[in-house]
Every structure is written in structure tokens, then in C-alpha cells.
Design a protein around this motif. Structure first.
Motif, PDB file in Angstrom:
ATOM      1  N   PRO A   1      -0.794  -0.011 -16.706  1.00  0.00           N
ATOM      2  CA  PRO A   1      -0.146  -1.158 -16.211  1.00  0.00           C
ATOM      3  C   PRO A   1       0.964  -0.599 -15.113  1.00  0.00           C
ATOM      4  CG  PRO A   1      -0.294  -0.908 -18.627  1.00  0.00           C
ATOM      5  CD  PRO A   1      -1.055   0.154 -18.212  1.00  0.00           C
ATOM      6  N   ASN A   2       0.962  -1.496 -14.345  1.00  0.00           N
ATOM      7  CA  ASN A   2       2.319  -1.194 -13.201  1.00  0.00           C
ATOM      8  C   ASN A   2       1.998   0.033 -12.399  1.00  0.00           C
ATOM      9  OD1 ASN A   2       3.695  -3.584 -13.780  1.00  0.00           O
ATOM     10  ND2 ASN A   2       5.175  -2.400 -15.095  1.00  0.00           N
ATOM     11  N   THR A   3       0.873   0.449 -12.533  1.00  0.00           N
ATOM     12  CA  THR A   3       0.634   1.738 -11.522  1.00  0.00           C
ATOM     13  C   THR A   3      -0.139   1.057 -10.103  1.00  0.00           C
ATOM     14  OG1 THR A   3      -1.728   2.097 -12.382  1.00  0.00           O
ATOM     15  CG2 THR A   3       0.340   3.482 -13.536  1.00  0.00           C
ATOM     16  N   VAL A   4      -0.674  -0.056 -10.271  1.00  0.00           N
ATOM     17  CA  VAL A   4      -1.029  -0.789  -9.089  1.00  0.00           C
ATOM     18  C   VAL A   4       0.086  -1.866  -8.081  1.00  0.00           C
ATOM     19  CG1 VAL A   4      -3.163  -2.320  -8.135  1.00  0.00           C
ATOM     20  CG2 VAL A   4      -3.483  -0.713 -10.153  1.00  0.00           C
ATOM     21  N   LEU A   5      -0.006  -1.357  -7.009  1.00  0.00           N
ATOM     22  CA  LEU A   5       0.974  -2.355  -6.324  1.00  0.00           C
ATOM     23  C   LEU A   5       0.070  -3.227  -5.265  1.00  0.00           C
ATOM     24  CD1 LEU A   5       3.372   0.622  -5.017  1.00  0.00           C
ATOM     25  CD2 LEU A   5       3.747  -0.955  -6.859  1.00  0.00           C
ATOM     26  N   ARG A   6       0.808  -4.594  -5.406  1.00  0.00           N
ATOM     27  CA  ARG A   6       0.215  -5.474  -4.450  1.00  0.00           C
ATOM     28  C   ARG A   6       1.027  -5.464  -3.163  1.00  0.00           C
ATOM     29  NH1 ARG A   6       1.107 -11.535  -4.167  1.00  0.00           N
ATOM     30  NH2 ARG A   6      -0.564 -12.426  -2.975  1.00  0.00           N
ATOM     31  N   VAL A   7       0.599  -5.122  -2.103  1.00  0.00           N
ATOM     32  CA  VAL A   7       1.208  -5.104  -0.618  1.00  0.00           C
ATOM     33  C   VAL A   7       0.785  -6.181   0.075  1.00  0.00           C
ATOM     34  CG1 VAL A   7       1.823  -3.508   1.261  1.00  0.00           C
ATOM     35  CG2 VAL A   7       1.304  -2.477  -1.136  1.00  0.00           C
ATOM     36  N   ILE A   8       1.826  -6.893   0.836  1.00  0.00           N
ATOM     37  CA  ILE A   8       1.662  -7.889   1.786  1.00  0.00           C
ATOM     38  C   ILE A   8       2.311  -7.338   3.074  1.00  0.00           C
ATOM     39  CG2 ILE A   8       2.013 -10.108   2.246  1.00  0.00           C
ATOM     40  CD1 ILE A   8       2.134 -11.036  -0.537  1.00  0.00           C
ATOM     41  N   VAL A   9       1.545  -7.611   4.148  1.00  0.00           N
ATOM     42  CA  VAL A   9       1.928  -6.896   5.392  1.00  0.00           C
ATOM     43  C   VAL A   9       2.431  -8.435   6.432  1.00  0.00           C
ATOM     44  CG1 VAL A   9       1.725  -5.733   7.469  1.00  0.00           C
ATOM     45  CG2 VAL A   9       0.557  -5.203   5.515  1.00  0.00           C
ATOM     46  N   GLU A  10       3.673  -8.448   6.326  1.00  0.00           N
ATOM     47  CA  GLU A  10       4.335  -9.796   7.381  1.00  0.00           C
ATOM     48  C   GLU A  10       4.427  -9.388   8.606  1.00  0.00           C
ATOM     49  OE1 GLU A  10       7.628 -10.908   5.286  1.00  0.00           O
ATOM     50  OE2 GLU A  10       6.594 -11.842   3.370  1.00  0.00           O
ATOM     51  N   HIS A  11       4.492 -10.567   9.257  1.00  0.00           N
ATOM     52  CA  HIS A  11       4.526 -10.406  10.834  1.00  0.00           C
ATOM     53  C   HIS A  11       3.807  -9.367  11.319  1.00  0.00           C
ATOM     54  CE1 HIS A  11       6.789 -11.146  14.628  1.00  0.00           C
ATOM     55  NE2 HIS A  11       7.611  -9.986  14.420  1.00  0.00           N
ATOM     56  N   MET A  12       2.604  -9.288  11.162  1.00  0.00           N
ATOM     57  CA  MET A  12       1.782  -8.187  11.603  1.00  0.00           C
ATOM     58  C   MET A  12       1.249  -8.392  13.239  1.00  0.00           C
ATOM     59  SD  MET A  12      -1.757  -6.790   9.583  1.00  0.00           S
ATOM     60  CE  MET A  12      -3.033  -7.622  10.452  1.00  0.00           C
ATOM     61  N   VAL A  13       2.327  -7.888  13.948  1.00  0.00           N
ATOM     62  CA  VAL A  13       2.072  -8.059  15.398  1.00  0.00           C
ATOM     63  C   VAL A  13       0.989  -6.816  15.963  1.00  0.00           C
ATOM     64  CG1 VAL A  13       3.057  -7.593  17.742  1.00  0.00           C
ATOM     65  CG2 VAL A  13       4.440  -8.798  15.730  1.00  0.00           C
ATOM     66  N   TYR A  14       0.832  -5.994  15.305  1.00  0.00           N
ATOM     67  CA  TYR A  14      -0.074  -4.859  15.546  1.00  0.00           C
ATOM     68  C   TYR A  14      -0.949  -4.600  14.232  1.00  0.00           C
ATOM     69  CZ  TYR A  14       3.178  -3.790  19.142  1.00  0.00           C
ATOM     70  OH  TYR A  14       3.944  -3.825  20.312  1.00  0.00           O
ATOM     71  N   PRO A  15      -2.308  -4.348  14.668  1.00  0.00           N
ATOM     72  CA  PRO A  15      -3.109  -4.045  13.399  1.00  0.00           C
ATOM     73  C   PRO A  15      -2.832  -2.991  12.526  1.00  0.00           C
ATOM     74  CG  PRO A  15      -4.264  -4.019  15.656  1.00  0.00           C
ATOM     75  CD  PRO A  15      -3.003  -3.917  15.821  1.00  0.00           C
ATOM     76  N   VAL A  16      -3.159  -3.147  11.133  1.00  0.00           N
ATOM     77  CA  VAL A  16      -2.679  -2.341   9.891  1.00  0.00           C
ATOM     78  C   VAL A  16      -3.868  -1.891   9.489  1.00  0.00           C
ATOM     79  CG1 VAL A  16      -1.395  -1.715   7.821  1.00  0.00           C
ATOM     80  CG2 VAL A  16      -0.397  -3.042   9.879  1.00  0.00           C
ATOM     81  N   THR A  17      -4.316  -0.601   9.266  1.00  0.00           N
ATOM     82  CA  THR A  17      -5.663  -0.258   8.698  1.00  0.00           C
ATOM     83  C   THR A  17      -5.127   0.540   7.457  1.00  0.00           C
ATOM     84  OG1 THR A  17      -5.544   2.145   9.617  1.00  0.00           O
ATOM     85  CG2 THR A  17      -6.525   0.256  11.066  1.00  0.00           C
ATOM     86  N   LEU A  18      -6.418   0.588   6.810  1.00  0.00           N
ATOM     87  CA  LEU A  18      -6.530   1.343   5.264  1.00  0.00           C
ATOM     88  C   LEU A  18      -5.747   2.456   5.384  1.00  0.00           C
ATOM     89  CD1 LEU A  18      -9.117   1.351   2.526  1.00  0.00           C
ATOM     90  CD2 LEU A  18      -8.329   3.489   3.514  1.00  0.00           C
TER      91      LEU A  18
END
Length: 540
Positions: free
Chosen positions: A164-181
Motif C-alpha cells: 500500500p502507498n508504494t505505487v504512485l500515480r503520475v499525471i503530466v500536465e501541459h505536455m508541450v514536449y513528449p515524455v517517455t517511460l
């Protein structure tokens, strides 16, 4: 509700009963400053680390108690002055927030918290972690790593399968440039070992789930990276805890990756067949096999390595905290690719100003605490509003973070990004009444030198000011008299013991200190010395 009664056991709050039994509070008379701070209206899922994080900017935290069922917490500071500074700051118009919720900060009716030694040690390590969280090249320092490992050991959280609480949910806002894994892996690995990553798009927004081996590391990543930008002023990370306790990754490719199991298939029949022939053995990952890359870093940065070239972590300015921890001073770990700027500009729209008092010079001095102000324009037909152009977008962001809702000359100013890309000077002969001013060549810029130490001394507005550039023959009385002559009432004063060129001076409120900084910065102390004034992380 009186916070003095908050620990009374209630039959319907078993967790709180356990907390109440674990801690002993020494009672004291109410309505007086205490080094124990009482925080109300906290979210149910808030962590001890987040409560500690709220207090660290004001001084060393020695203990913490969270009563989640009652939505309250107690924070014990090392000294009463730190607690006073914290309560004053959050009572002067600046809201304290935890996970987007306004919380209320006041003195407790108790003089101390007493918990078991391991609990106190955990708090001490959390302090250490945030004090030394980021080194100058953007990586976590040895002290931070040691603190993190110690906190993990104390918490008994050394498993490798998450929870529990070891997994983070990440949202990338204002994605002007590509974000990769691989970009995400590089950033989140700065905090600690990443086990798994799954990326996906939901509601036209790029998101990711990132799993760490333990809760402490996940908390550290959330508190360190939430709200930071991957690239200059864009691709902003918004981080929350996922409801999942573990990620089930079936494929290692550019969408998902299990770093604990490099033998997973890619999900591409041709590539998997290639791997079975042994050809993939010379490649670092299936993603690299598909794209011909030498390492995950080259996916994000070309041939640049961490800490150099075009993919450095830059540390331009302050963390968006109300205070002066080292992480606040070192700044957002923005990942800048060489030559790339986002559409967010360097111009701020500042409104609700006191038009009888405010001037371009006053705004230049105040906003100049957080970046180099190039131009200021007070609107001719709306003199309670101004445009302020900073040298760089991240400086505008930093100034907005610290100064929005600040009380200046009796009014709470508002600061927000402007749609304008620059401030235009009036045409020659056009009446302006001195409302527009160019400061590009000002000698008072604080950050014009690359790597300036001023970047490490950026703190939010506080009632205590840091004074520097004091000539050796100037006395305490002379400085206090100068402030008094300018209609300010110093409450306390202290020279630095090892360097009398610097001192702290405490005013009656944050608003008075803000006005004093504007008025007294660059005050002439002698023929060749002018006073330098900034906000302090310390109290007297």
C-alpha cells in the motif's frame, strides 16, 4: 474543539486510541506560544512525512503525531521561535495546504510530545532527508540516501514487492514536449530504486503508474517531485498515491517496464523472436532494441549523460514551500533540454495592488527576491494592476508561487501568468507618467551571475529579514535607527556571530517585513556600502 482534548480516547476511533496510548503530551496553560503546533483539517490519508514537510521550512522538527480519524496532527519544533515563525506565517494570509486542502495552524495547549525512540528517530531522518535532498547536480546527496535508508530500516520497510502507498500515480500536465517511460525512469530513479512503470493515456492526458519497493521512498518521491517541471516551465508532474499496491507488468517495451524481470517479452512477435536467437543479448532493453539506443538516457537526452550536457537537472530557484528547507532553497528539479523553452512565458499579471502606494521600483525590489526583473508596467487605466517581466519563466513561476496572495500595503496581491510574452516600453513621446520602467541593466539584480549563491538563499516572505553587506563600523543601534526612521518597528536584532557583515532583524508581521524589504534594500549605510535585504529562513 479544544486541541487540549483531542487525545481523549473515543470508542469509535480505534486507531486514535492507539495513537493516544503511544504518545504522552505534557499539558500547559493555553493561549501562549508553544513549540508544539496544532494542525487541524488534515486529509485522512496524509502521511507523517507530509506533516513534517510542512514544518521543516521554519526550523528543525523534533516529533510528530498524526490523528487521522480526527483530521488533526501535532508537530513539535526544536524551539519555540520556529513554532512562532510557522504560526505567524500561516496566520498572515498565507494558507497552509496538504494535498490541496487548506489546513489550520495554531499553537497547541501542550508543551511537548513524547513518543518512543524509534518514532523520534524516524522524524529525525525525515528532517535529514529533506535538508539534504538534492545535491547541486540534481542527484540525491549521500546524506539524503543515508537518511532514506535509515528511515526505511526503522520503518521495517525493506521488501521488494511493494505494498500500500508504494505505487504512485503520475499525471503530466501541459505536455508541450513528449515524455517517455525512460524519461520518467531517469527522474524517479533520482529518489530511489524504481521497480515497475506503466504508462498510458487517459482523458487525453499522459499518465504513469510508478512502483517503489517501500512506502518511505514513495513518500520521498511524491514530496520531492510533485509540482515540478520536467522541462522548463512545462510538462508538470502531478503526483498522488495509487489505490494499487502492486503493478502487474506483462511486457517490457516503451509503454511498460518491470525492472525486476528483464526477461519479459516485448509483446512484439518479431522482436521476441529476435531475442530468442540471442541477438537481444547485446541490447540493454527491448525499448532500446526497437529504437537502436545505447541506454535509456539516450532516449531522453541523445548522447548527454546525467549531470552534464543538455539533460542536466537545473536548480534555479525555490521549491514551492512556505519556508527555507534546503530543498526549498535548491529549487524545482526542472529537467531542461538545451535550447527548449515552453510556451509559458516570463511575464506575470499582478493585480489587487494598492495603487496609492505601489510603484515600479517597489515591484522590482519585491519580485527581484525571486528572479531578475527586466521590466515593470503599471497599467495606465487600471493602476491596481501591473505586468512584470522576469528574466526567465522559472523565475516567474517561483515569484508567483511565493508572492500570490501576499499582503502588500494593506491589500492581498494576486499573481498569475500573463498571456503577454514581454512588456513593451512606451513609444517616444507617449505619456506614461513613469508607470513603465526598464530594469534590464539594473545593478541590483540578484541572479545575473551563473551559479550565484543567492539561488541557495531563496525563502518565502517572513517577519524576519536577512541583512548583508554591513560595514564593520556600523552598529546595531544605527541599523535599528535606520529602520525606525523609515517608520518600521524592529522587534529583535542579531548579528551573525562569525560574520558581522550579516544580521537578522525581526519585524512585527510579515506584511511589515515585506514593506521594510522594499524600502530598505539598497539603503546606503556608508559612502561605499548599500544594505542588501532578503527574507530569512530563521527567527531570532
Amino acid at each position: 474543539m479544544s486541541n487540549g482534548a483531542v487525545l481523549s480516547p473515543q470508542s469509535n476511533h480505534a486507531d486514535n486510541n492507539n495513537d493516544a496510548k503511544k504518545v504522552k503530551l505534557e499539558p500547559r496553560s493555553p493561549a501562549k506560544p508553544s513549540r508544539v503546533v496544532h494542525i487541524r483539517n488534515i486529509p485522512n490519508d496524509v502521511t507523517e512525512a507530509e506533516i513534517v514537510h510542512l514544518g521543516i521550512p521554519f526550523g528543525r522538527v523534533t516529533n510528530v503525531l498524526v490523528l487521522k480519524g480526527k483530521n488533526q496532527a501535532f508537530l513539535e519544533m526544536a524551539d519555540e521561535g520556529a513554532a512562532i515563525s510557522m504560526v505567524n506565517y500561516f496566520s498572515s494570509g498565507t494558507s497552509a495546504q496538504l494535498r490541496g486542502r487548506n489546513v489550520f495552524v495554531q499553537y497547541s495547549n501542550h508543551v511537548a510530545l513524547k513518543t518512543d525512540q524509534s518514532h523520534s528517530n524516524a522524524v529525525r531522518f525525515i528532517n535529514l532527508f529533506f535538508e539534504f535532498s538534492v545535491s547541486i547536480d540534481g542527484s540525491f546527496s549521500a546524506a539524503a540516501q543515508a537518511a532514506l535508508q535509515a528511515a526505511q530500516a526503522l520503518a521495517g520497510q525493506t521488501e521488494t514487492q511493494g505494498g500500500p502507498n508504494t505505487v504512485l500515480r503520475v499525471i503530466v500536465e501541459h505536455m508541450v514536449y513528449p515524455v517517455t517511460l525512460d524519461v520518467l525512469f531517469q527522474i524517479f530513479s533520482k529518489v530511489g530504486r524504481v521497480l515497475k512503470i506503466v504508462t498510458f493515456t487517459k482523458n487525453n492526458t499522459f499518465q504513469a503508474l510508478i512502483q517503489y519497493p517501500d512506502v518511505v521512498t514513495a513518500q520521498a518521491a511524491k514530496l520531492t517531485l510533485d509540482g515540478q517541471n520536467i522541462y522548463n516551465s512545462c510538462c508538470t508532474l502531478r503526483i498522488e498515491y495509487s489505490k494499487l499496491s502492486s503493478l502487474n507488468v506483462k511486457y517490457n517495451n516503451d509503454k511498460s517496464r518491470d525492472y525486476t524481470n528483464p526477461t519479459l517479452p516485448t509483446g512484439d512477435h518479431n522482436l521476441d523472436a529476435f531475442a530468442m536467437t540471442g541477438g537481444a543479448g547485446v541490447l540493454a532493453s527491448p525499448f532500446q532494441a526497437m529504437h537502436g539506443l545505447a541506454s535509456p538516457l539516450t532516449a531522453a537526452y541523445g548522447s548527454a549523460s546525467v549531470g552534464g550536457g543538455g539533460g542536466d537537472f537545473i536548480l534555479p530557484s525555490g521549491f514551492s514551500l512556505p519556508g527555507g528547507s534546503a530543498s526549498a532553497a535548491l529549487g524545482p528539479a526542472a529537467l531542461r533540454l538545451s535550447g527548449q523553452q515552453c510556451s509559458s512565458g516570463a511575464v506575470l499579471l499582478v493585480s489587487n495592488l494598492n495603487e496609492e502606494m505601489v510603484t515600479p521600483d517597489a515591484l522590482f525590489t519585491l519580485f527581484g527576491v525571486y528572479g531578475d526583473v527586466h521590466r515593470v508596467k503599471i497599467l495606465f487605466n487600471k493602476k491596481d494592476t501591473a505586468l512584470i517581466q522576469m528574466a526567465e519563466p522559472h523565475q516567474a513561476q517561483l515569484a508567483m508561487t511565493h508572492l500570490d496572495k501576499l499582503k502588500l500595503y494593506g491589500k492581498q496581491l494576486r499573481a498569475m501568468p500573463s498571456k503577454h510574452q514581454g512588456v513593451q516600453m512606451p513609444k517616444e513621446g507617449q505619456p506614461d507618467a513613469g508607470l513603465t520602467k526598464d530594469f534590464i541593466n539594473s545593478a541590483l539584480h540578484r541572479f545575473k551571475k551563473p551559479g550565484s549563491k543567492n539561488y541557495q538563499n531563496i525563502y518565502p516572505p517572513s517577519s524576519t529579514l536577512h541583512l548583508s553587506n554591513i560595514p564593520p563600523n556600523v552598529t546595531e543601534e544605527e541599523i535599528k535607527n535606520a529602520f525606525t526612521a523609515a517608520n518600521f518597528a524592529p522587534q529583535a536584532f542579531k548579528f551573525f556571530p562569525k560574520d558581522r557583515k550579516m544580521a537578522l532583524i525581526q519585524l512585527g508581521s510579515v506584511e511589515e517585513a515585506v514593506a521594510a524589504l522594499i524600502k530598505m534594500h539598497n539603503y546606503q549605510l556608508s559612502d561605499s556600502s548599500h544594505l542588501r535585504v532578503s527574507f530569512s529562513k530563521s527567527t531570532i
